[in-house]
Write an enzyme that holds these catalytic residues in place. Sequence first.
Site, short mmCIF file in Angstrom:
data_model
loop_
_atom_site.label_atom_id
_atom_site.label_comp_id
_atom_site.label_asym_id
_atom_site.label_seq_id
_atom_site.Cartn_x
_atom_site.Cartn_y
_atom_site.Cartn_z
N ASP A 65 10.75 55.84 113.27
CA ASP A 65 10.45 56.96 112.35
C ASP A 65 11.39 58.13 112.64
O ASP A 65 11.87 58.80 111.72
CB ASP A 65 8.99 57.39 112.50
N HIS A 80 2.02 55.55 113.00
CA HIS A 80 3.12 54.76 112.43
C HIS A 80 2.65 53.93 111.25
O HIS A 80 2.62 52.71 111.29
CB HIS A 80 3.74 53.87 113.52
#
Length: 340
Positions: free
Chosen positions: A175, A202
Amino acid sequence: MTPSLMRSAAQLVRRRSYSAALGHPERKVAILGAAGGIGQPLALLMKLNPLVSSLSLYDIAGTPGVAADVSHINTPALVKGFMGDDQLGEALEGADVVIIPAGVPRKPGMTRDDLFNINAGIVKNLSAAIAKYCPNALVNMISNPVNSTVPIAAEVFKKAGTYDEKRLFGVTTLDVVRAKTFYAGKANVPVTDVNVPVVGGHAGITILPLFSQATPATNALSHEDIKALTKRTQDGGTEVVEAKAGKGSATLSMAYAGAVFADACLKGLNGVPDIVECSYVQSTVTELPFFASKVRLGKNGVEEVLGLGELSDFEKEGLENLKGELKSSIEKGIKFANAN
Ligand code: NAD
Ligand code: LMR
């Protein structure tokens, strides 16, 4: 001593002197799921890491070939392949860092939570083996849904009496990698100079990039630009899943991200100061028991979980919006680990 034992002993002495010459200790890294889409390029990258002296590649199939292939690269790490339950213990014994990309990936139309039914059981079994064979290892969990698989591993370790919250990490580095790339492109700044913290979890809206804290700072981006960058970061995994059209999810960028995070863990273990990465860990930063934020890594794993810093109103809203989903993913993992 047989000739092959003599060769192994000589190899060991050479590796020891090499590690000593570089001023760092011997480190064993194990990859579970090493023959998969992430596992193979991750094995390659870890073989290139000078901090790794022993690389253990485990999977339920295919590891002899991957290990033979990677082992021919002329770097110091000694590579061994392990296949099937019978060899899992040997694969793990003495590991300092265990990286877990074992499990099934998404296909278009699926959420990460749709992987829970298959991956939860895989992670549970692998965590039980870690508790048995290398209870002091730092665990880097890649298998999805990370929001639930990390709590599953924590529960398994608690039951085994080996849980140390400093040693369990959900890998959210991809990310950060995406946020950096997308920000650099939009703000027109050199990507190698960019830093962007990504917090939360996530999956979808639980991924919260903090572009208000991005460096180098820019005032070239409008609120609409920030909203679009946030959405693209949150949907980065889905972008790859759709582009791969049924052939899996991110593997190459994930291997890169996994290698960056494992390298940070190794540096922390080796006493390198000021190693900070975002990771999904046990946390008191919010009321949720697990949360991704900046973490300082040290000789025992997590040295300090850093706070969120100042958030923009948009980020404050994103933080409140993600808590419900993240809480239920955590509870789902805990319930699974304790029910079966
Ligand atoms: P893949 O199917 O290509 O590889 C998975 C590997 O796991 C296979 O080789 C398989 O044999 C192995 N495996 C299955 N059960 C196992 C077990 N019990 N023990 C050891 N190995 C086992 O999948 P992939 O693309 O490499 O993705 C792996 C996982 O990583 C998926 O769950 C995916 O969603 C996740 N992922 C996470 C991130 C992240 O940012 N955290 C990014 C990308 C992918
Ligand atoms: C990613 O972010 O790429 C991974 O979590 C894989 C996925 O399913 O999107």
